[in-house]
Motif scaffolding. Sequence first.
Motif, short mmCIF file in Angstrom:
data_model
loop_
_atom_site.label_atom_id
_atom_site.label_comp_id
_atom_site.label_asym_id
_atom_site.label_seq_id
_atom_site.Cartn_x
_atom_site.Cartn_y
_atom_site.Cartn_z
N ALA A 29 -3.21 -11.40 17.36
CA ALA A 29 -2.53 -10.61 15.68
C ALA A 29 -3.18 -8.76 16.80
O ALA A 29 -2.27 -7.55 16.89
CB ALA A 29 -2.57 -10.67 14.61
N TRP A 30 -4.17 -8.95 16.56
CA TRP A 30 -4.13 -7.48 16.03
C TRP A 30 -4.66 -7.12 17.52
O TRP A 30 -4.26 -5.97 17.85
CB TRP A 30 -6.38 -7.62 16.55
N TRP A 31 -4.84 -7.95 18.68
CA TRP A 31 -4.06 -6.87 20.07
C TRP A 31 -2.52 -6.78 20.20
O TRP A 31 -2.41 -5.66 21.37
CB TRP A 31 -4.61 -8.15 21.49
N LEU A 32 -2.27 -8.24 19.72
CA LEU A 32 -0.79 -7.47 19.94
C LEU A 32 0.03 -6.36 19.11
O LEU A 32 0.80 -5.90 19.57
CB LEU A 32 0.38 -8.54 19.06
N VAL A 33 -0.59 -5.72 17.81
CA VAL A 33 -0.39 -4.67 17.31
C VAL A 33 -1.25 -3.68 16.93
O VAL A 33 -0.94 -2.65 16.03
CB VAL A 33 0.05 -4.65 15.29
N ALA A 34 -2.05 -3.15 18.28
CA ALA A 34 -2.81 -2.78 18.08
C ALA A 34 -3.25 -1.13 18.89
O ALA A 34 -3.98 -0.87 18.68
CB ALA A 34 -4.50 -3.07 17.99
N PRO A 35 -1.75 -0.30 18.79
CA PRO A 35 -1.69 0.29 19.72
C PRO A 35 -2.48 1.90 19.18
O PRO A 35 -2.11 1.89 17.68
CB PRO A 35 -0.66 0.77 20.43
N ALA A 36 -2.95 2.81 19.88
CA ALA A 36 -3.86 3.93 19.23
C ALA A 36 -2.12 5.10 18.74
O ALA A 36 -1.38 5.08 19.96
CB ALA A 36 -4.46 4.75 19.80
N ALA A 37 -2.05 5.71 17.58
CA ALA A 37 -1.90 6.08 16.92
C ALA A 37 -2.20 7.56 15.79
O ALA A 37 -3.01 7.23 15.74
CB ALA A 37 -0.31 5.72 16.57
N THR A 38 -1.75 8.22 15.66
CA THR A 38 -2.13 9.91 14.73
C THR A 38 -1.27 9.98 13.85
O THR A 38 -0.17 9.05 13.65
CB THR A 38 -2.47 11.06 15.42
N GLY A 39 -1.84 10.53 12.70
CA GLY A 39 -0.96 10.23 11.56
C GLY A 39 -1.55 12.08 11.15
O GLY A 39 -1.79 13.27 11.43
N ALA A 40 -1.17 11.62 9.12
CA ALA A 40 -0.70 13.05 9.04
C ALA A 40 -2.39 13.57 7.59
O ALA A 40 -2.67 14.54 7.70
CB ALA A 40 -0.32 13.73 7.87
N ARG A 41 -2.76 11.99 7.04
CA ARG A 41 -3.79 12.34 5.97
C ARG A 41 -4.73 11.37 5.55
O ARG A 41 -3.71 10.07 5.97
CB ARG A 41 -2.95 12.92 4.88
N ALA A 42 -5.18 11.02 4.66
CA ALA A 42 -5.93 9.95 4.46
C ALA A 42 -5.61 8.36 3.42
O ALA A 42 -4.36 9.70 3.19
CB ALA A 42 -7.61 10.36 3.76
N ASP A 43 -5.38 7.65 3.92
CA ASP A 43 -4.85 7.02 3.13
C ASP A 43 -5.83 5.59 1.77
O ASP A 43 -6.75 5.56 2.93
CB ASP A 43 -3.88 5.77 3.77
N ASP A 44 -5.18 5.91 0.42
CA ASP A 44 -6.11 4.77 -0.48
C ASP A 44 -5.29 3.55 -0.29
O ASP A 44 -4.71 3.72 0.28
CB ASP A 44 -5.84 5.43 -1.60
N PRO A 45 -5.24 2.49 -0.42
CA PRO A 45 -5.14 1.34 -0.88
C PRO A 45 -3.83 0.91 -0.69
O PRO A 45 -3.39 2.03 -1.96
CB PRO A 45 -5.87 0.73 -1.89
N VAL A 46 -2.67 0.44 -0.38
CA VAL A 46 -1.72 1.08 0.17
C VAL A 46 -0.89 -0.33 -0.92
O VAL A 46 -1.67 -1.46 -1.43
CB VAL A 46 -0.82 0.82 1.23
N ASP A 47 0.43 0.26 -1.89
CA ASP A 47 1.71 -0.64 -2.33
C ASP A 47 2.61 -1.49 -0.78
O ASP A 47 2.92 -1.05 -0.32
CB ASP A 47 2.82 -0.07 -3.03
N LEU A 48 1.99 -3.00 -0.35
CA LEU A 48 3.15 -3.28 0.49
C LEU A 48 4.53 -3.59 0.54
O LEU A 48 4.66 -3.53 -0.54
CB LEU A 48 2.23 -5.20 0.62
N PRO A 49 5.04 -3.29 1.27
CA PRO A 49 6.51 -3.44 1.16
C PRO A 49 7.16 -4.91 0.46
O PRO A 49 6.27 -5.75 0.60
CB PRO A 49 7.00 -2.90 2.75
N SER A 50 8.01 -4.70 -0.29
CA SER A 50 8.82 -5.22 -0.77
C SER A 50 9.70 -6.64 0.33
O SER A 50 10.09 -7.82 0.06
CB SER A 50 9.65 -5.45 -1.92
N ASP A 51 9.77 -6.15 1.24
CA ASP A 51 11.23 -6.06 2.33
C ASP A 51 10.38 -6.32 3.30
O ASP A 51 11.22 -6.57 4.96
CB ASP A 51 12.51 -4.93 2.19
N GLY A 52 9.12 -7.04 3.20
CA GLY A 52 8.29 -6.90 5.05
C GLY A 52 7.06 -7.16 4.46
O GLY A 52 6.68 -6.88 3.73
N GLN A 53 6.61 -7.38 6.11
CA GLN A 53 4.77 -7.80 5.73
C GLN A 53 4.55 -6.48 7.07
O GLN A 53 3.83 -6.87 6.98
CB GLN A 53 4.74 -8.99 7.07
N ILE A 54 4.91 -5.55 7.34
CA ILE A 54 4.62 -4.60 8.15
C ILE A 54 4.76 -2.70 7.28
O ILE A 54 6.27 -2.82 7.14
CB ILE A 54 5.21 -4.40 9.53
#
Length: 105
Positions: free
Chosen positions: A5-30
């Motif tokens: 699963a890691w290799w399936l979903v592990a492309p590199a990308a960039t973002g804007a800020r640091a992230d604390d632990p998050v709330d998972l979406p109620s409408d899916g697993q991603i």
Amino acid sequence: MLVAAWWLVAPAATGARADDPVDLPSDGQILDRVGALGDRRPEVVEALDRLYEDRRLQLFVVYVRDFSGRSGQDWADATAERNGLGLDDVLLAVATHDRRYGYSV
């Protein structure tokens, strides 16, 4: 299976800020805060559905910029606890900027 699963979903990308632990979406697993999946999201959803059908294991995948100074394991465990994940749930967290990951089972 988790490594696959890691290799399936592990492309590199960039973002804007640091992230604390998050709330998972109620409408899916991603949760993809950095756009790491791009147009591959349907493939990943299909793979997650197959995993559940075959193993009755629910895998949540989270992409963030970084883990806010925590280890990947600590960040994933804190996110799993925050969301009340159970015995048949797994969380794979990917910090794209730091190119690190963590998981919680």
